[in-house]
Write an enzyme that holds these catalytic residues in place. Structure first.
Site, PDB file in Angstrom:
ATOM      1  N   HIS A  23     -14.962   0.930  -0.263  1.00 11.08           N
ATOM      2  CA  HIS A  23     -13.877   0.012   0.080  1.00 11.08           C
ATOM      3  C   HIS A  23     -12.692   0.693   0.748  1.00 11.08           C
ATOM      4  O   HIS A  23     -11.587   0.167   0.749  1.00 11.08           O
ATOM      5  CB  HIS A  23     -13.429  -0.745  -1.179  1.00 11.08           C
ATOM      6  N   TYR A  73       0.819  -1.217   0.000  1.00 16.98           N
ATOM      7  CA  TYR A  73       0.000   0.000   0.000  1.00 16.98           C
ATOM      8  C   TYR A  73       0.852   1.266   0.000  1.00 16.98           C
ATOM      9  O   TYR A  73       0.403   2.301  -0.509  1.00 16.98           O
ATOM     10  CB  TYR A  73      -0.989  -0.031   1.162  1.00 16.98           C
ATOM     11  N   ILE A  77     -24.064   1.538 -22.515  1.00 19.31           N
ATOM     12  CA  ILE A  77     -23.110   2.300 -23.323  1.00 19.31           C
ATOM     13  C   ILE A  77     -21.792   1.523 -23.305  1.00 19.31           C
ATOM     14  O   ILE A  77     -21.019   1.617 -22.357  1.00 19.31           O
ATOM     15  CB  ILE A  77     -22.908   3.722 -22.765  1.00 19.31           C
ATOM     16  N   GLY A  87     -17.619   1.432 -15.216  1.00 21.10           N
ATOM     17  CA  GLY A  87     -16.330   0.781 -15.044  1.00 21.10           C
ATOM     18  C   GLY A  87     -16.265  -0.255 -13.954  1.00 21.10           C
ATOM     19  O   GLY A  87     -15.227  -0.428 -13.328  1.00 21.10           O
ATOM     20  N   THR A  88     -17.371  -0.947 -13.721  1.00 18.14           N
ATOM     21  CA  THR A  88     -17.353  -2.034 -12.743  1.00 18.14           C
ATOM     22  C   THR A  88     -18.021  -3.253 -13.345  1.00 18.14           C
ATOM     23  O   THR A  88     -18.994  -3.133 -14.090  1.00 18.14           O
ATOM     24  CB  THR A  88     -18.036  -1.647 -11.423  1.00 18.14           C
ATOM     25  N   SER A  89     -17.494  -4.410 -13.023  1.00 22.41           N
ATOM     26  CA  SER A  89     -17.987  -5.654 -13.601  1.00 22.41           C
ATOM     27  C   SER A  89     -19.323  -6.088 -13.011  1.00 22.41           C
ATOM     28  O   SER A  89     -19.932  -7.042 -13.483  1.00 22.41           O
ATOM     29  CB  SER A  89     -16.961  -6.769 -13.372  1.00 22.41           C
ATOM     30  N   GLN A 101     -16.145   2.164  -5.631  1.00 23.78           N
ATOM     31  CA  GLN A 101     -15.435   1.003  -5.114  1.00 23.78           C
ATOM     32  C   GLN A 101     -13.925   1.276  -5.079  1.00 23.78           C
ATOM     33  O   GLN A 101     -13.181   0.462  -4.530  1.00 23.78           O
ATOM     34  CB  GLN A 101     -15.714  -0.210  -6.002  1.00 23.78           C
ATOM     35  N   ASP A 135      -8.761   5.281  -4.545  1.00 21.22           N
ATOM     36  CA  ASP A 135      -8.013   6.489  -4.893  1.00 21.22           C
ATOM     37  C   ASP A 135      -8.860   7.732  -4.632  1.00 21.22           C
ATOM     38  O   ASP A 135     -10.040   7.641  -4.294  1.00 21.22           O
ATOM     39  CB  ASP A 135      -7.559   6.437  -6.354  1.00 21.22           C
TER      40      ASP A 135
END
Length: 231
Positions: free
Chosen positions: A105, A54, A211, A170-172, A87, A90
């Site tokens: 998270h 980290y 999209i 941008g998340t699965s 999630q 950053d």
């Protein structure tokens, strides 16, 4: 009163800024198995490895900048009451100007006590052994590791339930409990799903606009749709 736009973002939005993810790399995150660096077991087994991992991520964060998707979401605050539920650990949403960001998270630029989860400090440099809380307990990354509870989930659900528009970027939609947030939207809430490789969302009653683009291009398309510049 402004309409409420709630946006769930994942690793895909940060990837365009150069932050690597483990989603597409066989469970590896920066060449490390996530079990070694993102679980309580990994921390107890080898805390030195976790601290170093980290610390490197924290240094990397200083070298990247928000991308167009982050900036467009921030700009949309002029037209909508925008809430970001991310999630990502950053701070790119904040640096782009978004003012209402909820981190599911945890946050890379914060640390917390190993004994008191409510003892949280801002932290921008390396975290080392011997960095203690006020009671001499070791500090750890303020990250929700796999297998740990998600303290912000209840607030995220409350925000989602009152959304006038809900977007997934941008998340699965495979990491729970975050992926389940979409189930808390009202049936009348229009949904946007932005991902270059979108999955099929089963049993969805809402109006859904898929999209299939990278985050920056997809968010631009969504903005134009929201502002009725294109059908």
């Amino acid at each position: 009163m402004k309409k409420k736009l709630v946006v769930l973002t994942g690793a895909g939005i940060s990837a365009e800024s150069g932050i690597k993810t483990f989603r597409d790399s066989d469970g590896l995150w920066e060449r490390h198995n996530v079990q070694d660096v993102a679980t309580p077991g990994g921390w107890y087994k080898n805390p030195a490895l976790v601290l170093d991992f980290y610390n490197q991520r924290r240094r990397q964060l200083k070298e990247v900048v928000p991308n167009a998707a982050h900036y467009i979401l921030a700009e949309l605050e002029s037209e909508f009451n925008v809430h970001i539920i991310t999630q990502n650990v950053d701070d790119l949403h904040e640096r782009a100007g978004s003012t209402q960001v909820l981190h599911l998270h945890g946050e890379l630029l914060k640390v917390r006590s190993t004994r008191n989860p409510d003892y949280i400090l801002k932290w921008t440099e390396d975290l080392n052994f011997g960095d203690f809380d006020e009671n001499q307990n070791q500090l750890r990354p303020h990250i929700v590791w796999f297998g740990e509870e998600v303290p912000a989930l209840e607030e995220a659900v409350s925000i989602t339930e009152t959304a006038d528009y809900f977007a997934v970027i941008g998340t699965s939609l495979q990491v729970y409990p975050a992926a389940g947030l979409i189930d808390f939207t009202k049936v009348t809430t229009p949904l946007f799903y932005i991902d270059p490789k979108p999955i099929k969302i089963p049993n969805l009653r809402n109006q859904l606009q898929v999209i299939p683009e990278m985050a920056s291009k997809g968010v631009e398309i969504m903005k134009n749709k929201l502002l009725h510049k294109i059908p």
